[in-house]
Write a protein that holds these residues in place. Structure first.
Motif, mmCIF file in Angstrom:
data_model
loop_
_atom_site.group_PDB
_atom_site.id
_atom_site.type_symbol
_atom_site.label_atom_id
_atom_site.label_comp_id
_atom_site.label_asym_id
_atom_site.label_seq_id
_atom_site.Cartn_x
_atom_site.Cartn_y
_atom_site.Cartn_z
ATOM 1 N N TYR A 292 -100.519 56.247 2.213
ATOM 2 C CA TYR A 292 -101.338 56.208 1.006
ATOM 3 C C TYR A 292 -102.452 55.160 1.047
ATOM 4 C CZ TYR A 292 -97.654 59.146 -0.960
ATOM 5 O OH TYR A 292 -96.759 60.159 -1.191
ATOM 6 N N GLY A 293 -102.565 54.442 2.143
ATOM 7 C CA GLY A 293 -103.622 53.443 2.231
ATOM 8 C C GLY A 293 -103.439 52.278 1.281
ATOM 9 N N VAL A 294 -102.199 52.018 0.918
ATOM 10 C CA VAL A 294 -101.909 50.901 0.016
ATOM 11 C C VAL A 294 -102.111 49.585 0.747
ATOM 12 C CG1 VAL A 294 -100.034 49.765 -1.255
ATOM 13 C CG2 VAL A 294 -100.321 52.249 -1.392
ATOM 14 N N GLU A 295 -102.662 48.607 0.058
ATOM 15 C CA GLU A 295 -102.854 47.276 0.631
ATOM 16 C C GLU A 295 -101.825 46.315 0.043
ATOM 17 O OE1 GLU A 295 -106.782 45.750 0.875
ATOM 18 O OE2 GLU A 295 -107.700 47.729 1.159
ATOM 19 N N LEU A 296 -101.034 45.753 0.933
ATOM 20 C CA LEU A 296 -99.946 44.869 0.524
ATOM 21 C C LEU A 296 -100.480 43.465 0.263
ATOM 22 C CD1 LEU A 296 -96.881 45.401 0.262
ATOM 23 C CD2 LEU A 296 -96.611 44.361 2.518
ATOM 24 N N ARG A 297 -100.017 42.838 -0.816
ATOM 25 C CA ARG A 297 -100.448 41.495 -1.168
ATOM 26 C C ARG A 297 -99.250 40.680 -1.669
ATOM 27 N NH1 ARG A 297 -104.166 43.212 1.144
ATOM 28 N NH2 ARG A 297 -106.382 43.228 0.572
ATOM 29 N N THR A 298 -99.392 39.352 -1.590
ATOM 30 C CA THR A 298 -98.461 38.437 -2.258
ATOM 31 C C THR A 298 -99.259 37.612 -3.251
ATOM 32 O OG1 THR A 298 -98.759 36.780 -0.521
ATOM 33 C CG2 THR A 298 -96.872 38.266 -0.312
ATOM 34 N N PHE A 299 -98.596 37.166 -4.297
ATOM 35 C CA PHE A 299 -99.279 36.354 -5.301
ATOM 36 C C PHE A 299 -99.675 35.004 -4.699
ATOM 37 C CE2 PHE A 299 -96.684 39.160 -8.048
ATOM 38 C CZ PHE A 299 -97.705 39.723 -8.794
ATOM 39 N N PRO A 300 -100.875 34.501 -4.997
ATOM 40 C CA PRO A 300 -101.305 33.205 -4.452
ATOM 41 C C PRO A 300 -100.396 32.065 -4.887
ATOM 42 C CG PRO A 300 -103.152 34.406 -5.427
ATOM 43 C CD PRO A 300 -101.906 35.143 -5.813
ATOM 44 N N ASP A 301 -100.350 31.025 -4.064
ATOM 45 C CA ASP A 301 -99.511 29.861 -4.365
ATOM 46 C C ASP A 301 -99.831 29.279 -5.740
ATOM 47 O OD1 ASP A 301 -98.470 30.245 -1.881
ATOM 48 O OD2 ASP A 301 -99.134 28.338 -1.032
ATOM 49 N N GLU A 302 -101.114 29.191 -6.060
ATOM 50 C CA GLU A 302 -101.505 28.617 -7.347
ATOM 51 C C GLU A 302 -100.901 29.408 -8.501
ATOM 52 O OE1 GLU A 302 -105.547 27.958 -10.070
ATOM 53 O OE2 GLU A 302 -105.496 29.454 -8.459
ATOM 54 N N VAL A 303 -100.947 30.722 -8.399
ATOM 55 C CA VAL A 303 -100.406 31.573 -9.462
ATOM 56 C C VAL A 303 -98.901 31.378 -9.590
ATOM 57 C CG1 VAL A 303 -99.977 33.980 -10.113
ATOM 58 C CG2 VAL A 303 -102.245 33.280 -9.314
ATOM 59 N N ILE A 304 -98.195 31.383 -8.473
ATOM 60 C CA ILE A 304 -96.741 31.205 -8.495
ATOM 61 C C ILE A 304 -96.367 29.840 -9.078
ATOM 62 C CG2 ILE A 304 -94.710 30.902 -7.015
ATOM 63 C CD1 ILE A 304 -95.478 33.807 -7.451
ATOM 64 N N THR A 305 -97.060 28.797 -8.661
ATOM 65 C CA THR A 305 -96.754 27.448 -9.141
ATOM 66 C C THR A 305 -96.942 27.339 -10.646
ATOM 67 O OG1 THR A 305 -97.355 26.471 -7.020
ATOM 68 C CG2 THR A 305 -97.341 25.011 -8.928
ATOM 69 N N ARG A 306 -98.057 27.860 -11.144
ATOM 70 C CA ARG A 306 -98.329 27.744 -12.575
ATOM 71 C C ARG A 306 -97.419 28.644 -13.401
ATOM 72 N NH1 ARG A 306 -104.806 27.074 -13.481
ATOM 73 N NH2 ARG A 306 -104.036 26.739 -15.614
ATOM 74 N N LEU A 307 -97.075 29.812 -12.883
ATOM 75 C CA LEU A 307 -96.109 30.658 -13.574
ATOM 76 C C LEU A 307 -94.728 29.996 -13.611
ATOM 77 C CD1 LEU A 307 -97.041 34.226 -12.269
ATOM 78 C CD2 LEU A 307 -97.401 33.330 -14.578
ATOM 79 N N GLY A 308 -94.380 29.282 -12.532
ATOM 80 C CA GLY A 308 -93.119 28.545 -12.517
ATOM 81 C C GLY A 308 -93.073 27.474 -13.591
ATOM 82 N N GLU A 309 -94.195 26.800 -13.813
ATOM 83 C CA GLU A 309 -94.264 25.779 -14.860
ATOM 84 C C GLU A 309 -94.100 26.403 -16.247
ATOM 85 O OE1 GLU A 309 -98.065 24.105 -14.050
ATOM 86 O OE2 GLU A 309 -97.386 22.943 -12.296
ATOM 87 N N ILE A 310 -94.760 27.539 -16.464
ATOM 88 C CA ILE A 310 -94.610 28.241 -17.736
ATOM 89 C C ILE A 310 -93.169 28.706 -17.916
ATOM 90 C CG2 ILE A 310 -95.298 30.299 -19.043
ATOM 91 C CD1 ILE A 310 -98.038 30.104 -17.707
ATOM 92 N N ASN A 311 -92.575 29.182 -16.823
ATOM 93 C CA ASN A 311 -91.201 29.668 -16.880
ATOM 94 C C ASN A 311 -90.238 28.592 -17.369
ATOM 95 O OD1 ASN A 311 -89.172 31.707 -16.334
ATOM 96 N ND2 ASN A 311 -88.570 30.473 -14.567
ATOM 97 N N ARG A 312 -90.374 27.394 -16.851
ATOM 98 C CA ARG A 312 -89.481 26.311 -17.291
ATOM 99 C C ARG A 312 -89.641 26.030 -18.779
ATOM 100 N NH1 ARG A 312 -90.554 24.720 -11.926
ATOM 101 N NH2 ARG A 312 -92.481 23.617 -12.475
#
Length: 374
Positions: A292-312
């Motif tokens: 299907y020509g899908v392009e695989l990605r991972t969330f950037p470190d900045e996004v993960i770090t800031r989402l982790g802070e919100i999560n806490r």
């Protein structure tokens, strides 16, 4: 009359009486089961059907279950209400769909960066989680049973790449549970849609991105046709649980053997469900990328770090909502901390084994962002 004639006559009479006595009919019960998914939906709908079939077979037909798909008896997100009111007898679903009742329910499905598909049932079975779950559902007259996991999910389908934190601002996204709350606080516009409405919403442009489950289910729902970028793994659902939950009064009215059948049929379904998802996600993943020509990605470190802070911050708020939720939170987080410590210690050993089996290329991918805020 001779004694032997009397005994013989009595025996014949007793035998005749036994033959003439009607067979004792065993009581038969039919339950109505609701769920928020379409019938035949991979992993979820299919295993709900398997549970119903298993109960009928194990009970010899004494307890049968009629299954209603999303919208057939009640709307998808009203399954819990239907079981509470007695409109339905049991449901197949996932606890965080009912968090309008209590934020404590989040812990029994999953929390962002939380327990995986092996750790969560371990906490439920041996760490006191099941008793806490039953306590959380008690006021609603519902008895929950663990019914397996869809395992680590995909982060979702996106029309455009998420390269920076700013890319989340104004993003219209379908994401359930606390993951959706994290994105809302990050500035996204979060919409909770039933599974059957995700594809039409993506096609119409009503939403820009959506998460559902993983490769197997996502392909079945056609999401690869409406978005190019596929983010894995999910930050929000590392091992979400499914449930079979029963109207407590109806369950307690069953004889002990039928209660045991319901309980053990749920346990067998849990095994089926987790292995079903694992096998079919493995099978679907590579063709998804190749065909299907899908392009695989991972969330950037900045996004993960800031989402982790919100999560806490979010978990701190939830845990302070009432004493029972605080008790559930503390138990969950205590086990999560131990699980993270154990998992980290074993990570390098697992990578070494992968290299020995498949070569260094199997692990030499882009560095994955940190995915733990425990």
């Amino acid at each position: 009359m001779k004694r032997r004639d009397f005994v013989k006559g009595a025996g014949v009479a007793a035998a005749a009486s036994t033959l003439a006595a009607p067979a004792i009919a065993q009581e038969r019960t039919e339950w109505a089961m609701v769920m928020p998914w379409p019938k035949g939906a991979p992993g979820v709908g299919v295993n709900a059907e398997r549970f119903a079939q298993r109960v009928g077979e194990m009970s010899g037909g004494r307890l049968t279950i009629k299954l209603y798909a999303a919208g057939e008896l009640v709307p998808p997100f009203e399954s819990f209400d239907a079981v509470q009111s007695g409109t339905a007898d049991l449901l197949h679903g996932t606890p965080y769909y009912w968090v309008g009742k209590s934020q404590a329910f989040n812990y029994f499905t999953t929390i962002p960066f939380g327990l995986n598909a092996v750790e969560l049932p371990s906490w439920l079975t041996y760490g006191g989680g099941q008793a806490l779950w039953e306590e959380a559902y008690a006021d609603f007259g519902i008895l929950p049973f663990y019914a397996g996991s869809s395992c680590v999910q995909a982060g979702g389908w996106f029309r455009r790449e998420i390269k920076t934190w700013e890319d989340l601002q104004g993003l219209k996204v379908r994401m359930a549970g606390l993951g959706g709350e994290l994105l809302r606080r990050a500035g996204s516009v979060v919409v909770l849609l039933p599974p059957g409405e995700i594809l039409p919403a993506m096609q119409s442009g009503a939403i820009d991105a959506a998460e559902w489950i993983g490769p197997w289910n996502d392909v079945a729902f056609g999401l690869q046709k409406v978005a190019k970028y596929y983010y894995v793994p999910a930050f929000h659902e590392p091992g979400p649980a499914l449930e079979v939950s029963v109207n407590r009064a109806k369950f307690e009215a069953l004889p002990a053997d039928l209660q045991a059948i319901v309980r053990y049929a749920a346990a067998a379904t849990a095994q089926d469900t987790t292995t079903d998802f694992t096998y079919h996600n493995i099978q679907a993943f590579k063709p998804l990328l190749a065909d299907y020509g899908v392009e695989l990605r991972t969330f950037p470190d900045e996004v993960i770090t800031r989402l982790g802070e919100i999560n806490r911050a979010v978990l701190d708020e939830i845990s302070a909502s009432d004493p029972l939720t605080k008790k559930i939170h503390d138990s969950f987080m205590d086990f999560a901390a131990k699980a993270a410590h154990w998992g980290w210690r074993n990570r390098h050993s697992i990578i070494s084994r992968m290299k020995s089996l498949f070569g260094a290329s199997s692990t030499s991918r882009r560095r994955r962002p940190a995915t733990s805020s425990r």
